[in-house]
Scaffold this motif. Structure first.
Motif, PDB file in Angstrom:
ATOM      1  N   ALA A  82       0.890  -1.351  -0.233  1.00  0.00           N
ATOM      2  CA  ALA A  82      -0.089  -0.271   0.425  1.00  0.00           C
ATOM      3  C   ALA A  82       0.873   1.914  -0.373  1.00  0.00           C
ATOM      4  CB  ALA A  82      -0.914   0.242   1.348  1.00  0.00           C
ATOM      5  N   ILE A  83       0.121   1.871  -0.522  1.00  0.00           N
ATOM      6  CA  ILE A  83       0.620   3.324  -0.142  1.00  0.00           C
ATOM      7  C   ILE A  83      -0.076   4.863   0.166  1.00  0.00           C
ATOM      8  CG2 ILE A  83       1.381   5.774  -1.822  1.00  0.00           C
ATOM      9  CD1 ILE A  83       1.944   4.050  -4.184  1.00  0.00           C
ATOM     10  N   ILE A  84       0.292   4.903   1.693  1.00  0.00           N
ATOM     11  CA  ILE A  84      -0.511   5.653   2.284  1.00  0.00           C
ATOM     12  C   ILE A  84      -0.444   7.094   2.338  1.00  0.00           C
ATOM     13  CG2 ILE A  84      -1.350   6.414   4.898  1.00  0.00           C
ATOM     14  CD1 ILE A  84      -0.207   2.918   5.979  1.00  0.00           C
ATOM     15  N   SER A  85      -1.549   7.935   2.556  1.00  0.00           N
ATOM     16  CA  SER A  85      -1.008   9.358   2.750  1.00  0.00           C
ATOM     17  C   SER A  85      -1.812   9.158   3.286  1.00  0.00           C
ATOM     18  CB  SER A  85      -2.145   9.531   1.096  1.00  0.00           C
ATOM     19  OG  SER A  85      -2.160  10.890   1.273  1.00  0.00           O
ATOM     20  N   THR A  86      -1.563  10.428   3.807  1.00  0.00           N
ATOM     21  CA  THR A  86      -2.962  11.420   5.425  1.00  0.00           C
ATOM     22  C   THR A  86      -2.433  12.644   5.750  1.00  0.00           C
ATOM     23  OG1 THR A  86      -3.407  11.680   7.654  1.00  0.00           O
ATOM     24  CG2 THR A  86      -0.848  11.550   6.960  1.00  0.00           C
ATOM     25  N   LYS A  87      -3.641  13.322   6.220  1.00  0.00           N
ATOM     26  CA  LYS A  87      -2.993  14.873   5.716  1.00  0.00           C
ATOM     27  C   LYS A  87      -3.491  15.044   7.582  1.00  0.00           C
ATOM     28  CE  LYS A  87      -7.577  14.965   3.624  1.00  0.00           C
ATOM     29  NZ  LYS A  87      -7.083  13.359   2.988  1.00  0.00           N
ATOM     30  N   ILE A  88      -3.012  16.608   7.641  1.00  0.00           N
ATOM     31  CA  ILE A  88      -2.803  16.636   9.094  1.00  0.00           C
ATOM     32  C   ILE A  88      -2.448  18.648   9.216  1.00  0.00           C
ATOM     33  CG2 ILE A  88      -1.411  15.538  10.225  1.00  0.00           C
ATOM     34  CD1 ILE A  88       1.498  17.234   9.489  1.00  0.00           C
ATOM     35  N   ALA A  89      -2.948  19.429  10.463  1.00  0.00           N
ATOM     36  CA  ALA A  89      -2.783  20.320  10.142  1.00  0.00           C
ATOM     37  C   ALA A  89      -3.689  21.263  10.165  1.00  0.00           C
ATOM     38  CB  ALA A  89      -1.958  21.643   9.497  1.00  0.00           C
ATOM     39  N   LEU A  90      -5.462  20.406  10.447  1.00  0.00           N
ATOM     40  CA  LEU A  90      -6.383  21.212  11.047  1.00  0.00           C
ATOM     41  C   LEU A  90      -6.521  20.972  12.493  1.00  0.00           C
ATOM     42  CD1 LEU A  90      -9.039  20.098   7.790  1.00  0.00           C
ATOM     43  CD2 LEU A  90      -8.379  22.446   8.738  1.00  0.00           C
ATOM     44  N   PRO A  91      -7.703  21.507  13.249  1.00  0.00           N
ATOM     45  CA  PRO A  91      -7.616  21.480  14.271  1.00  0.00           C
ATOM     46  C   PRO A  91      -7.852  19.814  14.762  1.00  0.00           C
ATOM     47  CG  PRO A  91      -8.923  23.695  13.693  1.00  0.00           C
ATOM     48  CD  PRO A  91      -8.707  23.104  12.662  1.00  0.00           C
ATOM     49  N   MET A  92      -7.549  19.722  16.281  1.00  0.00           N
ATOM     50  CA  MET A  92      -8.113  17.935  16.596  1.00  0.00           C
ATOM     51  C   MET A  92      -8.139  18.748  17.905  1.00  0.00           C
ATOM     52  SD  MET A  92      -7.236  15.545  14.768  1.00  0.00           S
ATOM     53  CE  MET A  92      -6.469  14.289  15.610  1.00  0.00           C
ATOM     54  N   GLY A  93      -8.381  19.836  18.217  1.00  0.00           N
ATOM     55  CA  GLY A  93      -8.478  20.058  19.841  1.00  0.00           C
ATOM     56  C   GLY A  93      -8.744  21.506  19.977  1.00  0.00           C
ATOM     57  N   ASP A  94      -8.805  22.101  21.359  1.00  0.00           N
ATOM     58  CA  ASP A  94      -9.323  23.399  21.108  1.00  0.00           C
ATOM     59  C   ASP A  94      -7.669  24.140  22.220  1.00  0.00           C
ATOM     60  OD1 ASP A  94     -12.163  23.026  20.868  1.00  0.00           O
ATOM     61  OD2 ASP A  94     -12.271  22.587  22.550  1.00  0.00           O
TER      62      ASP A  94
END
Length: 351
Positions: A82-94
């Motif tokens: 598999a090739i895994i793509s993921t995304k980060i930087a949006l809010p994950m908490g307050d």
């Protein structure tokens, strides 16, 4: 399955990729997308790998990390396929450190994603949204460090303004660090804004497009018809206002033609809508999402054949709308196609 280069990188990705946004199903938005369990996800992953769909896309915000956890569990024992793509930087908490693309946030978010996915590397890491507060050099040097340590192999952005993406590209070139090679964008027959600025930029700079919501936020699944209400069971009842807007006239003009072409070709409405996208410049891969085996099997049928030039032109004409300024000005010019075509040929994305 057709394979294409991801922008100007050496990574070859399938024309269709699988979006794991339906995995988990927690929260007001993602609970309406789906609630796929590990066993159900493993079944869908089986179908994808058998069809040559080796790229799986997720994000840390999808069901607050559950999507990554379920995808990781579904891929256990076959990570190398598999090739895994993921995304980060949006809010994950307050909290003040729970959002954005600062050095600390990028490092901690990547480590957390690796743990949830149960892997030692992320093949494609994308910044999920533009962060105007973090300096470009801070982002670039942090991503460079993640790549140097082997935790990330390729990187890009999602939903970025053109000028901000160009700034990343120029500064990366100036400092001799890896440039973003992919832009995950919304693009569909009923949402063609990508073509106005981001497509020419991608063609010129070698940034491949990873397409999300190719069926227009569920409007081109074949269930909507002119003059008829949405089906009683449809996530559009809860999520229509959360997705990209669309003019009703264009929506039903497109649907009418897709239904007509479906009768001509024997292909389904979703297959036709996805196949049109695969013929467009800069498109490296189109993300398909499915909650059931039948939905996935139908979407997989969008490849292995091509619309004729005349059918492509009909769909292009019926879905066209006036571009926003300044694209509206240069697109009216008689020589527009002659100006744009060399950029697409030079990029050779998708070849």
């Amino acid at each position: 399955m057709d394979y294409r280069h991801l922008g100007q990188s050496g990574l070859r990705v399938p024309a269709l990729s699988f979006g794991a946004g339906t995995f988990g199903g927690s929260g007001p938005l993602f609970s309406n997308w789906g609630s796929t369990t590990v066993d159900e996800a493993r079944d869908l992953v089986d179908l994808c790998l058998e069809a040559g769909v080796t790229l799986f896309d997720t994000a840390d915000v999808y069901s607050a990390g559950q999507s990554e956890e379920i995808l990781g569990a579904a891929l256990k024992g076959r990570r190398e396929q598999a090739i895994i793509s993921t995304k980060i930087a949006l809010p994950m908490g307050d909290g003040p450190g729970d959002w954005g693309a600062s050095r600390g946030r990028l490092i901690s978010s990547t480590e957390a994603a690796l743990a949830r996915l149960g892997t030692d590397r992320i093949d494609i890491l994308q910044l999920h949204a533009f962060d105007s507060h973090t300096p470009v050099e801070e982002i670039l040097t942090t991503v460079d460090m993640l790549i140097r340590t082997g935790k990330v192999l390729h990187w890009g952005v999602s939903n970025y303004p053109g000028w901000a993406l160009m700034q990343l590209l120029e500064r990366a070139d100036r400092h001799g660090v890896p440039k973003p090679v992919v832009h995950q964008v919304y693009y569909s027959l009923i949402g063609r804004d990508y073509e106005w600025e981001l497509m020419p930029l991608g063609a010129r700079e070698g940034v491949g497009a990873m397409i999300w919501s190719p069926l227009g936020w569920g409007r081109l699944t074949g269930k909507l018809r002119r003059g008829a209400p949405p089906p009683a069971v449809s996530r559009l009842h809860e999520t229509a206002d959360m997705g990209p807007p669309v003019e009703e006239r264009i929506l039903f003009d497109v649907i009418d033609l897709l239904v007509e072409l479906s009768a001509e070709t024997g292909k389904t409405v979703p297959q036709l809508a996805i196949n049109w996208l695969l013929a467009q410049p800069t498109v490296s891969t189109v993300i398909i999402g499915a909650r059931t085996r039948d939905q996935l099997i139908d979407n997989l049928g969008a490849t292995g054949w091509s619309l004729t030039a005349e059918q492509l032109a009909r769909l292009t004409r019926v879905s066209e709308r006036e571009a926003a300024y300044p694209a509206s000005q240069y697109r009216r010019q008689e020589g527009f196609s002659r100006l744009f075509a060399p950029m697409v040929r030079a990029a050779a994305i998708g070849a």
